[in-house]
Enzyme design. Sequence first.
Site, PDB file in Angstrom:
ATOM      1  N   TYR A 156      56.778  39.245  29.206  1.00  0.00           N
ATOM      2  CA  TYR A 156      57.803  39.686  30.173  1.00  0.00           C
ATOM      3  C   TYR A 156      58.319  38.464  30.945  1.00  0.00           C
ATOM      4  O   TYR A 156      59.443  38.438  31.444  1.00  0.00           O
ATOM      5  CB  TYR A 156      57.209  40.740  31.109  1.00  0.00           C
ATOM      6  CG  TYR A 156      58.241  41.571  31.834  1.00  0.00           C
ATOM      7  CD1 TYR A 156      59.183  42.315  31.135  1.00  0.00           C
ATOM      8  CD2 TYR A 156      58.268  41.601  33.223  1.00  0.00           C
ATOM      9  CE1 TYR A 156      60.129  43.073  31.804  1.00  0.00           C
ATOM     10  CE2 TYR A 156      59.203  42.367  33.900  1.00  0.00           C
ATOM     11  CZ  TYR A 156      60.136  43.098  33.184  1.00  0.00           C
ATOM     12  OH  TYR A 156      61.073  43.851  33.853  1.00  0.00           O
ATOM     13  N   LYS A 163      61.479  40.193  38.877  1.00  0.00           N
ATOM     14  CA  LYS A 163      61.190  41.510  39.463  1.00  0.00           C
ATOM     15  C   LYS A 163      60.369  41.366  40.747  1.00  0.00           C
ATOM     16  O   LYS A 163      60.518  42.159  41.688  1.00  0.00           O
ATOM     17  CB  LYS A 163      60.452  42.402  38.456  1.00  0.00           C
ATOM     18  CG  LYS A 163      61.314  42.860  37.278  1.00  0.00           C
ATOM     19  CD  LYS A 163      62.518  43.669  37.692  1.00  0.00           C
ATOM     20  CE  LYS A 163      63.259  44.275  36.512  1.00  0.00           C
ATOM     21  NZ  LYS A 163      64.570  44.801  36.880  1.00  0.00           N
TER      22      LYS A 163
HETATM   23  O1  0WD Z   1      61.162  49.827  30.068  1.00  0.00           O
HETATM   24  C1  0WD Z   1      62.252  49.679  30.594  1.00  0.00           C
HETATM   25  N1  0WD Z   1      63.348  49.803  29.905  1.00  0.00           N
HETATM   26  C2  0WD Z   1      62.293  49.367  32.046  1.00  0.00           C
HETATM   27  C3  0WD Z   1      63.462  48.923  32.623  1.00  0.00           C
HETATM   28  C4  0WD Z   1      61.058  49.541  32.822  1.00  0.00           C
HETATM   29  C5  0WD Z   1      61.208  49.254  34.211  1.00  0.00           C
HETATM   30  C6  0WD Z   1      62.376  48.797  34.742  1.00  0.00           C
HETATM   31  N2  0WD Z   1      63.480  48.623  33.953  1.00  0.00           N
HETATM   32  C7  0WD Z   1      64.701  48.133  34.593  1.00  0.00           C
HETATM   33  C8  0WD Z   1      65.398  46.982  33.922  1.00  0.00           C
HETATM   34  O2  0WD Z   1      64.752  45.757  34.173  1.00  0.00           O
HETATM   35  C9  0WD Z   1      66.754  47.062  34.602  1.00  0.00           C
HETATM   36  O3  0WD Z   1      66.687  46.517  35.902  1.00  0.00           O
HETATM   37  O4  0WD Z   1      65.660  49.147  34.632  1.00  0.00           O
HETATM   38  C10 0WD Z   1      66.954  48.577  34.723  1.00  0.00           C
HETATM   39  C11 0WD Z   1      67.835  49.180  33.659  1.00  0.00           C
HETATM   40  O5  0WD Z   1      67.402  48.765  32.391  1.00  0.00           O
HETATM   41  P1  0WD Z   1      67.409  49.657  31.085  1.00  0.00           P
HETATM   42  O6  0WD Z   1      67.975  50.980  31.357  1.00  0.00           O
HETATM   43  O7  0WD Z   1      66.078  49.513  30.470  1.00  0.00           O
HETATM   44  O8  0WD Z   1      68.345  48.797  30.113  1.00  0.00           O
HETATM   45  P2  0WD Z   1      69.830  48.907  29.579  1.00  0.00           P
HETATM   46  O9  0WD Z   1      70.142  50.263  29.100  1.00  0.00           O
HETATM   47  O10 0WD Z   1      69.989  47.776  28.603  1.00  0.00           O
HETATM   48  O11 0WD Z   1      70.689  48.586  30.883  1.00  0.00           O
HETATM   49  C12 0WD Z   1      70.628  47.363  31.551  1.00  0.00           C
HETATM   50  C13 0WD Z   1      72.040  46.923  31.746  1.00  0.00           C
HETATM   51  C14 0WD Z   1      72.723  46.096  30.674  1.00  0.00           C
HETATM   52  O12 0WD Z   1      72.639  46.483  29.451  1.00  0.00           O
HETATM   53  P3  0WD Z   1      72.666  45.348  28.271  1.00  0.00           P
HETATM   54  O13 0WD Z   1      71.701  45.913  27.316  1.00  0.00           O
HETATM   55  O14 0WD Z   1      74.063  45.304  27.826  1.00  0.00           O
HETATM   56  O15 0WD Z   1      72.173  44.006  28.805  1.00  0.00           O
HETATM   57  O16 0WD Z   1      72.236  45.988  32.760  1.00  0.00           O
HETATM   58  C15 0WD Z   1      73.600  45.690  32.692  1.00  0.00           C
HETATM   59  C16 0WD Z   1      74.078  46.026  31.304  1.00  0.00           C
HETATM   60  O17 0WD Z   1      74.822  47.191  31.271  1.00  0.00           O
HETATM   61  N3  0WD Z   1      73.937  44.302  32.885  1.00  0.00           N
HETATM   62  C17 0WD Z   1      74.954  43.945  33.668  1.00  0.00           C
HETATM   63  N4  0WD Z   1      75.799  44.671  34.421  1.00  0.00           N
HETATM   64  C18 0WD Z   1      76.755  44.019  35.075  1.00  0.00           C
HETATM   65  N5  0WD Z   1      76.903  42.691  35.015  1.00  0.00           N
HETATM   66  C19 0WD Z   1      75.040  42.550  33.545  1.00  0.00           C
HETATM   67  C20 0WD Z   1      76.073  41.926  34.256  1.00  0.00           C
HETATM   68  N6  0WD Z   1      76.256  40.597  34.235  1.00  0.00           N
HETATM   69  N7  0WD Z   1      74.058  42.119  32.706  1.00  0.00           N
HETATM   70  C21 0WD Z   1      73.399  43.195  32.308  1.00  0.00           C
END
Ligand code: 0WD
Length: 263
Positions: A156, A163
């Site tokens: 990670y 985080k």
């Molecule tokens: O297991 C997991 N998936 C966990 C996620 C466990 C615990 C926490 N999280 C957190 C992540 O670290 C994040 O903070 O939850 C949050 C959402 O993540 P997610 O739902 O797992 O991931 P995803 O569906 O990929 O959404 C995150 C999004 C990006 O998606 P992509 O895959 O395209 O990187 O963050 C957004 C983007 O839509 N993002 C941005 N939005 C605006 N400006 C940018 C940016 N520059 N970069 C990424």
Amino acid sequence: MGLLNGKIALVTGIANKNSIAYGIAQAFKREGAKLILTYANEKIGKKIDPIAKELEALDCLEMDVSSDTAIDKTFERIAQITDRIDIVVHSIAFAPAEEFKRPTLYTSREGFKIAMDISVYSLIALTQRAIKLMEGTSGAFLTLSYYGAEKVVPRYNVMGIAKAALESTVRYLAYDLGKKGHRINAISAGPVKTLAARAISGFHLLMKHTMEVSPLGRGIDILDVGNAAVFLCSDWAKNITGEVLHVDAGYHVMGVMDKEDSR
Ligand code: 0WD
């Protein structure tokens, strides 16, 4: 009656229907909130359009949080749609893929900067703009964290460091926002298979391990996070701020794994 009736929520970070932010948006809609969605770039925007329709969002706007100009532009648009926001969900994180492939010891300066900028500073940047649309109200902010902030989760890496900084940011912002009557909290979610999670090698093993070790013996889904988010962003949580709530089937309370557990 919905717990969020009459509230307007800005939800960032829906990349597709697996995104944690999608679970949050679904739960918010169910509880009566009106939604404004933002997405990172045009490519993601095309996928989100049908989701925005399904959720009957007031609008769905591009906002790349790495640029102050882009954030300002989006907030100008938001101010044309509504004179008030009640809730902001920050569900955004990013680090270059190579930072998950080599040990933390070899994190690059650029990779570190990007991870901190997109995953941590963006929360401050959004908060600065959003409070202008929260005057005279009690706003609620929410961000997403992970257990890697507290303990070492191999691979990670720099995201764990980010985080930890994010959780600290929540506490410092809680202090500043409290004076204005607003609250901010984080949900530390258990592993969920999303686009962002795919960047971490061995993620499926992490999920399996979490399910085996957690007191409830199971994983979580995005609606579990959505339901907790509803509570934290509702008036029922009016005296909860600066908190990190774990939605992880209890995984974080375990010290060692019981290899003889036959559950
Ligand atoms: O297991 C997991 N998936 C966990 C996620 C466990 C615990 C926490 N999280 C957190 C992540 O670290 C994040 O903070 O939850 C949050 C959402 O993540 P997610 O739902 O797992 O991931 P995803 O569906 O990929 O959404 C995150 C999004 C990006 O998606 P992509 O895959 O395209 O990187 O963050 C957004 C983007 O839509 N993002 C941005 N939005 C605006 N400006 C940018 C940016 N520059 N970069 C990424």
